[in-house]
Design an enzyme around this catalytic site. Structure first.
Site, mmCIF file in Angstrom:
data_model
loop_
_atom_site.group_PDB
_atom_site.id
_atom_site.type_symbol
_atom_site.label_atom_id
_atom_site.label_comp_id
_atom_site.label_asym_id
_atom_site.label_seq_id
_atom_site.Cartn_x
_atom_site.Cartn_y
_atom_site.Cartn_z
ATOM 1 N N THR A 72 0.853 -1.167 -0.008
ATOM 2 C CA THR A 72 0.019 0.100 0.103
ATOM 3 C C THR A 72 0.915 1.417 0.025
ATOM 4 O O THR A 72 0.695 2.092 -0.651
ATOM 5 C CB THR A 72 -0.856 -0.135 1.241
ATOM 6 N N GLN A 179 0.878 -8.829 -6.816
ATOM 7 C CA GLN A 179 0.469 -10.424 -6.840
ATOM 8 C C GLN A 179 1.312 -11.050 -7.970
ATOM 9 O O GLN A 179 1.186 -12.365 -7.943
ATOM 10 C CB GLN A 179 -0.865 -10.132 -7.345
ATOM 11 N N ALA A 200 6.019 -7.906 0.845
ATOM 12 C CA ALA A 200 6.565 -9.158 1.333
ATOM 13 C C ALA A 200 5.497 -10.360 1.879
ATOM 14 O O ALA A 200 5.693 -11.540 1.693
ATOM 15 C CB ALA A 200 7.464 -8.874 2.707
ATOM 16 N N HIS A 201 4.374 -9.812 2.402
ATOM 17 C CA HIS A 201 3.672 -10.958 2.747
ATOM 18 C C HIS A 201 2.785 -11.612 1.813
ATOM 19 O O HIS A 201 2.008 -12.732 2.019
ATOM 20 C CB HIS A 201 2.725 -10.366 3.952
ATOM 21 N N CYS A 325 -10.058 -6.438 1.384
ATOM 22 C CA CYS A 325 -10.371 -5.270 2.066
ATOM 23 C C CYS A 325 -11.940 -4.982 1.973
ATOM 24 O O CYS A 325 -12.347 -4.229 2.181
ATOM 25 C CB CYS A 325 -9.334 -4.358 1.440
#
Ligand SMILES: *Cc1c(COP(=O)(O)O)cnc(C)c1O
Length: 390
Positions: A72, A179, A200-201, A325
């Site tokens: 983000t 992605q 990273a996640h 989200c």
């Protein structure tokens, strides 16, 4: 109960190797990377190694990597950073109608500030037409931001073609590759991008860390002011353990085990063909070819998506109705609207997203319980008529 995780586009499990790499920096190796003593220089070296690992995933130089708090922030830094550095008075940016909220809502905020934003339509398969990008360019266009792969339907955008058009017009080009990282090749020279976002996640690293690739010579105004961290592009004491984990995850993404990505694709295909063969009135959303190997977004007619996710969860399978989200909001997803889905179709759409940690047993188990869940939910729908066998 056996739990199966098929929501890897929302977040991925931390790889054990990543956890091992992070441990010392959470336990014993403390220090502020700006300090000149041993403690500081020790963690500084770890952050710089991580930066190189991230750069290598992209075919970039380490100095072109700005570490951020996640995807983000990387998206916001790219957009506000380029806009803030642009000197002309009238400003226009081009993006698409299927971007992640981090880009889309940054665009909305810019509109409030008087910047003109074009949200390009996509085809019903969810892909931007590069010719539309060319047609939308104006003399005052300063940035084009088109995502690499979509988080809801997995479609892969023609980034090299769009980047070429941007370059011909001397317009900066940003892509959100959160992605696509680790799933399809990602080389900033081949893509031709000026800015690229990572998180990273989404690649089995920790949450709360990401990066923006900024091509050498690209002017960028920071979002955060403070110390001289990240070559004056992002102030704030480095998230050392996070950076180390991100570096390890990037290294692993750049060097997948033989057959690993094909293995994920095979599981996704088995899940999808198993559903299509055993459940009537199911359709694939998006482009069945030009999409990530790990994502399947399916419309189950007459099934209410939230109900499906909850019913599957009660049986131990985690999937989602779309972006994490936007789940929980009553508005149909903007991505589904953009690919011309009606509100009903959007509400009946489910995303399954896999990773290298999924197994054939996960898929078999999911295929065993899913048809019953669909049938039950359809039996509750007043509009559903069971197809008559012929
Ligand atoms: C998850 C995601 C983001 C946001 O990344 P965070 O690190 O969670 O802030 C941005 N873009 C896309 C396409 C994503 O899937």
């Amino acid at each position: 109960m056996r739990r199966i995780y098929l929501d890897n586009n929302a977040t991925t499990p931390l790889a054990p190797e990543v956890f091992e790499a992070m441990k010392p920096y959470l336990a014993s190796d403390y220090g502020n990377a700006s300090s000149i003593h041993w403690f500081g220089q020790n963690v500084k070296a770890a952050v710089e190694t991580a930066r190189e690992q991230v750069a290598r995933l992209l075919g970039a130089r380490a100095r072109e990597i700005v570490l951020t708090s996640g995807g983000t922030e990387a998206d916001n830094l790219a957009i506000f950073g380029i806009l803030g550095a642009a000197r002309q008075k009238e400003k226009h940016i081009i993006t698409s109608s299927i971007e992640h909220h981090a880009v889309m809502n940054a665009g909305k905020a810019l509109e409030q500030q008087g910047v003109e934003v074009t949200y390009l339509r996509v085809g019903s398969e969810g892909i931007v037409d590069p010719d539309d990008v060319g047609r939308a360019i104006r003399p005052e266009t300063v940035l084009i931001s088109i995502m690499h792969a979509n988080n809801e339907i997995g479609t892969i955008q023609p980034v090299p073609e769009i980047a070429r058009i941007a370059a011909e017009h001397d317009i900066y080009f940003h892509t959100d590759a959160v992605q696509s990282a680790g799933k399809i090749p990602l080389n900033v020279e081949e893509l031709g991008v000026d800015l690229l976002s990572l998180s990273a996640h989404k690649i089995h690293g920790p949450q709360g860390v990401g990066a923006l690739y900024v091509r050498r010579g690209t002017p960028l105004r920071p979002l955060l002011y403070g110390g001289h961290h990240e070559r004056d592009r992002r102030a704030g004491t480095e998230n050392v353990a996070g950076a180390v984990g991100f570096g390890k995850a990037a290294e692993m993404a750049a060097n997948p085990a033989a057959g690993e990505i094909e293995g994920v694709a095979r599981l996704r295909d088995q899940l999808e063909s198993g559903i299509l063969a055993n459940v009537p009135q199911v359709r694939i959303n998006g482009d069945p070819q030009r999409r990530l190997p790990s994502t399947s977004n399916l419309e189950f007619s007459y099934v209410e998506g939230e109900g499906f996710v909850i019913a599957m969860d009660l049986k131990g399978v985690a999937c989602s109705t779309g972006a994490a989200c936007s789940s929980g909001s009553l508005e149909p997803s903007h991505v589904m609207s953009a690919i011309r889905k009606t509100a009903d179709q959007a509400r009946s759409s489910i995303r399954f997203s896999l990773s290298r940690f999924n197994t054939m047993e996960d898929i078999q188990h999911t295929l065993e319980i899913l048809p019953g869940v669909v049938e039950h939910l359809r039996s509750l729908s007043p509009r559903y008529k069971k197809p008559v066998a012929v």
